[in-house]
Design a protein around this motif. Structure first.
Motif, PDB file in Angstrom:
ATOM      1  N   GLN A 228     -14.336  -5.381 -11.766  1.00  8.72           N
ATOM      2  CA  GLN A 228     -14.088  -4.128 -12.465  1.00  8.72           C
ATOM      3  C   GLN A 228     -13.551  -4.348 -13.873  1.00  8.72           C
ATOM      4  O   GLN A 228     -13.551  -3.417 -14.681  1.00  8.72           O
ATOM      5  CB  GLN A 228     -13.136  -3.242 -11.647  1.00  8.72           C
ATOM      6  CG  GLN A 228     -11.734  -3.786 -11.465  1.00  8.72           C
ATOM      7  CD  GLN A 228     -10.784  -3.428 -12.588  1.00  8.72           C
ATOM      8  OE1 GLN A 228     -10.813  -2.325 -13.105  1.00  8.72           O
ATOM      9  NE2 GLN A 228      -9.925  -4.365 -12.957  1.00  8.72           N
ATOM     10  N   THR A 229     -13.122  -5.580 -14.182  1.00 10.13           N
ATOM     11  CA  THR A 229     -12.636  -5.834 -15.540  1.00 10.13           C
ATOM     12  C   THR A 229     -13.751  -5.708 -16.574  1.00 10.13           C
ATOM     13  O   THR A 229     -13.474  -5.516 -17.762  1.00 10.13           O
ATOM     14  CB  THR A 229     -12.023  -7.240 -15.654  1.00 10.13           C
ATOM     15  OG1 THR A 229     -13.007  -8.231 -15.311  1.00 10.13           O
ATOM     16  CG2 THR A 229     -10.820  -7.385 -14.741  1.00 10.13           C
ATOM     17  N   ARG A 238      -3.814  -1.031 -14.538  1.00  8.57           N
ATOM     18  CA  ARG A 238      -4.490  -0.885 -13.241  1.00  8.57           C
ATOM     19  C   ARG A 238      -4.978  -2.234 -12.740  1.00  8.57           C
ATOM     20  O   ARG A 238      -4.857  -2.538 -11.534  1.00  8.57           O
ATOM     21  CB  ARG A 238      -5.664   0.078 -13.394  1.00  8.57           C
ATOM     22  CG  ARG A 238      -6.484   0.290 -12.116  1.00  8.57           C
ATOM     23  CD  ARG A 238      -7.489   1.426 -12.329  1.00  8.57           C
ATOM     24  NE  ARG A 238      -8.325   1.616 -11.160  1.00  8.57           N
ATOM     25  CZ  ARG A 238      -9.497   1.021 -10.974  1.00  8.57           C
ATOM     26  NH1 ARG A 238      -9.964   0.179 -11.891  1.00  8.57           N
ATOM     27  NH2 ARG A 238     -10.214   1.255  -9.892  1.00  8.57           N
ATOM     28  N   THR A 239      -5.521  -3.050 -13.630  1.00 11.60           N
ATOM     29  CA  THR A 239      -6.000  -4.376 -13.232  1.00 11.60           C
ATOM     30  C   THR A 239      -4.856  -5.231 -12.713  1.00 11.60           C
ATOM     31  O   THR A 239      -5.003  -5.948 -11.712  1.00 11.60           O
ATOM     32  CB  THR A 239      -6.682  -5.069 -14.423  1.00 11.60           C
ATOM     33  OG1 THR A 239      -7.798  -4.284 -14.849  1.00 11.60           O
ATOM     34  CG2 THR A 239      -7.166  -6.462 -14.037  1.00 11.60           C
ATOM     35  N   LEU A 240      -3.703  -5.158 -13.370  1.00  9.53           N
ATOM     36  CA  LEU A 240      -2.540  -5.944 -12.934  1.00  9.53           C
ATOM     37  C   LEU A 240      -2.048  -5.488 -11.565  1.00  9.53           C
ATOM     38  O   LEU A 240      -1.662  -6.310 -10.722  1.00  9.53           O
ATOM     39  CB  LEU A 240      -1.416  -5.832 -13.965  1.00  9.53           C
ATOM     40  CG  LEU A 240      -1.682  -6.502 -15.323  1.00  9.53           C
ATOM     41  CD1 LEU A 240      -0.535  -6.238 -16.280  1.00  9.53           C
ATOM     42  CD2 LEU A 240      -1.892  -8.011 -15.137  1.00  9.53           C
ATOM     43  N   VAL A 241      -2.076  -4.188 -11.321  1.00  7.93           N
ATOM     44  CA  VAL A 241      -1.657  -3.673 -10.007  1.00  7.93           C
ATOM     45  C   VAL A 241      -2.608  -4.157  -8.920  1.00  7.93           C
ATOM     46  O   VAL A 241      -2.181  -4.601  -7.834  1.00  7.93           O
ATOM     47  CB  VAL A 241      -1.598  -2.129 -10.035  1.00  7.93           C
ATOM     48  CG1 VAL A 241      -1.423  -1.578  -8.615  1.00  7.93           C
ATOM     49  CG2 VAL A 241      -0.451  -1.658 -10.918  1.00  7.93           C
ATOM     50  N   LEU A 242      -3.912  -4.077  -9.199  1.00  2.97           N
ATOM     51  CA  LEU A 242      -4.896  -4.553  -8.229  1.00  2.97           C
ATOM     52  C   LEU A 242      -4.740  -6.051  -7.963  1.00  2.97           C
ATOM     53  O   LEU A 242      -4.815  -6.503  -6.812  1.00  2.97           O
ATOM     54  CB  LEU A 242      -6.308  -4.260  -8.740  1.00  2.97           C
ATOM     55  CG  LEU A 242      -6.738  -2.791  -8.794  1.00  2.97           C
ATOM     56  CD1 LEU A 242      -8.076  -2.658  -9.500  1.00  2.97           C
ATOM     57  CD2 LEU A 242      -6.820  -2.213  -7.389  1.00  2.97           C
ATOM     58  N   ALA A 243      -4.530  -6.820  -9.035  1.00  3.98           N
ATOM     59  CA  ALA A 243      -4.355  -8.264  -8.874  1.00  3.98           C
ATOM     60  C   ALA A 243      -3.113  -8.569  -8.051  1.00  3.98           C
ATOM     61  O   ALA A 243      -3.130  -9.456  -7.176  1.00  3.98           O
ATOM     62  CB  ALA A 243      -4.263  -8.930 -10.246  1.00  3.98           C
ATOM     63  N   ALA A 244      -2.023  -7.844  -8.305  1.00  5.03           N
ATOM     64  CA  ALA A 244      -0.796  -8.061  -7.538  1.00  5.03           C
ATOM     65  C   ALA A 244      -0.998  -7.709  -6.070  1.00  5.03           C
ATOM     66  O   ALA A 244      -0.511  -8.419  -5.173  1.00  5.03           O
ATOM     67  CB  ALA A 244       0.340  -7.229  -8.140  1.00  5.03           C
ATOM     68  N   ALA A 245      -1.724  -6.619  -5.810  1.00  3.13           N
ATOM     69  CA  ALA A 245      -1.976  -6.213  -4.425  1.00  3.13           C
ATOM     70  C   ALA A 245      -2.811  -7.246  -3.690  1.00  3.13           C
ATOM     71  O   ALA A 245      -2.528  -7.589  -2.522  1.00  3.13           O
ATOM     72  CB  ALA A 245      -2.669  -4.851  -4.404  1.00  3.13           C
TER      73      ALA A 245
END
Length: 476
Positions: A228-229, A238-245
């Protein structure tokens, strides 16, 4: 009384193994062809089915998420219920899903079909390596068998680009999927007859349901985060949140495996340095190799002005030389010098190939700037990929064959997905910067692709350094 060995029986057994290998590699080829054939057909698919620009990416992404997310689980299921059963289920589902994609008349149906293709591809692909190792346990025979498999993996993408161009411009994009149906049905019939039945450990020996949920969710979310990047709507928070999850899910999976009595992924496999290091190298190698093919196709089309058929045919040097190296020269050299030496040689050819094409100008020549790089890539991947796979599979116990196969396939798919997404994002970013500076579009595109090729060269160089310093010399 002495027993005699019947030469005819020996030859019959060898022929059966050869046909079994052909069936396994046919499935692997379908999986790889499908991804690259579709890449060439995407513009036509968008026009015919009315995809939005953002929605079109999900023709690829839905497949990648399902495939990469399920590989480890599929490999373990193969250990538990038997590799043949899992392979047949995957092959059957992939064939049926290909039919669904071929007859799709809406974007939603095509995306659903692609997701099911990913599920079927994961089930079948996850057990293929383990089955090949079981068919050919002797080092010399295994090197030749891995050469065939390596050619399938290394050259399948280039062949797919060629085939995709021909199909799209002659009979239409639906046949990019429908071509899998007769091949799949024939392979399924042969697999039922040829592949030896295998008894699994039993579901009770390792049905870690929680671990399966954690790793599948974690890997799927990680792949989604990567792909999605490249979307225009992607935002850094949003990308950082997804990566952390995704990192949290995968960390929870590792902690679960350390404590589970019947783990999905036995962490002891990572105590074998050869297996661990080789899988890291596989990630780097596939990231550089598949990223290179994707970026080269864009350079040919958007900078040199090739159409889809010309682009596909332009890739011919890579699969031709890849076939020579992986099917003929490579296995003999592997027996003589060992897998590590062949991996070093392959990576040593790949690095200069990527540096060479990074210097291609906006008004470049295919013969001078692209063909030599493709030839070097064919040589490098033709010997490097089979060697890396053999090293990654080395040391696995028979009961862990499906696990090791699934782990290696996960490394391949993760490398391909990460490499393509990262290099595409890097190229787009650099192109945007050059446009903002006033550069002509074709020059800006060329500069973006050049930066991506340099990044791919860095990945291949990292793999070369790792192989030279962390892998032990091996004769097979």
């Amino acid at each position: 009384m002495t027993s005699t060995i019947d030469p005819e029986q020996i030859q019959a057994a060898a022929n059966r193994r050869g046909r079994s290998l052909a069936v396994l590699c046919a499935m692997q080829l379908m999986i790889i062809l499908d991804a690259t054939v579709v890449t060439v057909a995407l513009p036509t698919i968008q026009a015919d089915l009315g995809f939005s620009a953002a929605g079109l990416a999900w023709v690829m992404n839905s497949y990648l998420i399902a495939f990469a997310g399920l590989l480890l689980l599929a490999g373990r299921i193969g250990d538990l219920i038997g590799s043949k059963q899992v392979f047949l289920a995957g092959l059957g589902l992939f064939t049926a899903a290909s039919l669904l994609c071929g007859v799709a008349t809406t974007p939603e149906v095509l995306i659903a079909g692609r997701f099911l293709q990913g599920v079927g591809g994961a089930l079948a692909s996850a057990v293929i390596l383990g089955m090949i190792v079981g068919l050919y346990p002797a080092p010399g025979e295994q090197a030749r068998a891995m050469g065939v498999y390596g050619f399938t993996s290394a050259s399948g993408a280039s062949i797919g680009l060629i085939l995709g161009g021909v199909i799209t411009q002659t009979v239409g994009w639906p046949w990019s999927f429908l071509i899998n149906v007769p091949i799949g049905l024939a392979s399924l019939a042969l697999a039922v007859r040829l592949l030896a039945p295998q008894r699994g450990l039993g579901i009770g020996a390792g049905a870690d349901v929680l671990g399966a949920v954690l790793v599948t969710a974690g890997l799927s979310l990680a792949v989604y985060t990567i792909v999605q990047t490249a979307e225009p709507t992607a935002e850094l928070p949003r990308t950082l949140v997804l990566a952390a999850a995704s990192l949290l899910l995968l960390t929870s999976f590792v902690l679960r495996q350390a404590r589970a009595t019947q783990p999905l992924l036995s962490l002891h496999i990572f105590r074998k340095r050869q297996v661990t290091v080789a899988n890291v190298i596989v990630v780097l190698l596939f990231a550089a190799g598949f990223g290179f093919q994707f970026m080269t196709a864009l350079y040919l089309q958007r900078v040199l002005g090739f159409d889809s058929l010309q682009t596909g045919l332009a890739f011919l040097p890579a699969p031709v030389l890849g076939a020579v190296m992986s099917l003929s020269v490579g296995p003999r050299l592997t027996v003589r010098f060992g897998s590590r030496a062949m991996l070093l040689g392959g990576l040593s050819a790949l690095v200069p190939a990527l540096v060479l094409i990074s210097q291609a100008p906006a008004d470049g020549s295919y013969l001078l700037n692209v063909a030599p790089a493709l030839a070097l890539v064919g040589v490098g991947t033709g010997v490097g990929i089979p060697a890396a796979i053999m090293l990654a599979m080395s040391g696995a116990e028979p009961t862990d064959a499906g696990l090791a196969s699934g782990l290696n396939n996960t490394a391949q798919q993760a490398g391909a997905a990460v490499g393509t997404a990262v290099l595409a994002t890097l190229a787009a970013s650099q192109t945007a910067v050059r446009v903002s500076e006033g550069a002509a579009e074709v020059v800006a595109l060329r500069d973006g692709y050049s930066g991506a090729f340099i990044a791919a060269a860095a990945l291949a160089l990292a793999a070369l350094v790792l192989a030279a310093t962390a892998l032990r010399p091996s004769r097979h």
